[in-house]
Design a protein around this motif. Sequence first.
Motif, mmCIF file in Angstrom:
data_model
loop_
_atom_site.group_PDB
_atom_site.id
_atom_site.type_symbol
_atom_site.label_atom_id
_atom_site.label_comp_id
_atom_site.label_asym_id
_atom_site.label_seq_id
_atom_site.Cartn_x
_atom_site.Cartn_y
_atom_site.Cartn_z
ATOM 1 N N THR A 30 0.838 -1.195 0.000
ATOM 2 C CA THR A 30 0.000 0.000 0.000
ATOM 3 C C THR A 30 0.874 1.247 0.000
ATOM 4 O OG1 THR A 30 -1.831 1.138 1.115
ATOM 5 C CG2 THR A 30 -0.174 0.138 2.531
ATOM 6 N N GLY A 31 0.382 2.318 -0.601
ATOM 7 C CA GLY A 31 1.069 3.609 -0.585
ATOM 8 C C GLY A 31 2.285 3.675 -1.490
ATOM 9 N N ALA A 32 2.942 4.840 -1.449
ATOM 10 C CA ALA A 32 4.158 5.078 -2.227
ATOM 11 C C ALA A 32 5.241 5.549 -1.277
ATOM 12 C CB ALA A 32 3.911 6.112 -3.326
ATOM 13 N N GLY A 33 6.331 4.804 -1.199
ATOM 14 C CA GLY A 33 7.387 5.147 -0.270
ATOM 15 C C GLY A 33 8.548 4.190 -0.386
ATOM 16 N N ALA A 34 9.179 3.914 0.757
ATOM 17 C CA ALA A 34 10.379 3.072 0.732
ATOM 18 C C ALA A 34 10.333 2.053 1.873
ATOM 19 C CB ALA A 34 11.627 3.941 0.837
#
Length: 363
Positions: free
Chosen positions: A35-39
């Motif tokens: 889920t989401g956009a990140g690292a």
Amino acid sequence: QSATARLHVWDPTLASPSVRRTGFATPAAPTAANTGAGAYAAVLRYYRVRWTEQQSSVTVRRSEPGASLSFTPSGTGTGVVVTQPTVASESETHWEVEASSDNVTFYLLSTVVIGTTTYTDSAAITTYSSGTVSAVTGTYTLQKPYKFIASDQNRLLGFGSWTSTDPQNRIEFSAVKGSLNVGDLDRVNTTVTYYIDLDEADSGDPTGLEGPVFGNFYAFKAKQFWELRPTGDVQRPYQRSPISKTIGAVHARAHVIGEDSAGQPCLYFMSHRGMYRYGAGGLTYIGRGIEDLVLGSDFAGFTNRINLLARVPCHMVYHADRRQLWVWWATGTSTTASPSILCVYHVDFNGWTRYLDTAGIIN
């Protein structure tokens, strides 16, 4: 016996008091997604689920963990969405999400209300070990559909099983009430000694579990009779010893707790060899006065012999106020016969009375 191979219990604490199954069915494995956009770190981890019931924010029942799911995040999200499997529909109110870095030691991530079907894990895998360690698998093992149960102060004993493939001459013990205060009488803790076997596949099926008598419990088989003496040792809670390996009780209703002539508690039971008493004086045969009715034959259809093939070969009731043991048994050869002969044992003078109906026929 029922269609679901579990012990059942009347539970008045439910919103709609009813009979329910003990424990909880084991969940299936959850599912997971990025889920989401990140690292969020792309490190392999494992998720699994348990069902729980809470009352006033206190967990009172818990299931065994379901199968684990291995999942490696993409490395480009903000976390992992864990989705609950199909609910058990057994009055569970919450589900617990557990996680592990090695699929061996799991930690509780969160307790989620059952109506919320997802949980997002955004914690670094290195922080899992700072949480609460999950219970060892086996702590919340389901109880079998026991044929007989007895209560020994702070635990439940179950003898035999309605599932034919289970051990039939085994007595299992529930967890000790107060040990975790989470469904203690609803579960078997298989991580410690949790059963005693009584000569499996020998001397017939179980026919009863009685007690306490002088603090001990007694297990009947068709042709055996065992004593279970509490030891006070958590690792070995009962010491077993056979009272007889040749006689037992012919049916689940063919034994009862009563008193002897001195007012001491004792057991009465009908064996395939006649009536016996077991108490402070040991094992005593008391069936001499009715042998012609129980063991004899008039050579005209064996009508003067207990019918061990009957639906209920024998049943008995101890009348404490009268100090009498009332014993009924079936005769003939029909498998659908019910008990039809009644004799009464008078405890104070060790004698029997045969009861007749108004036509002078034994009833």
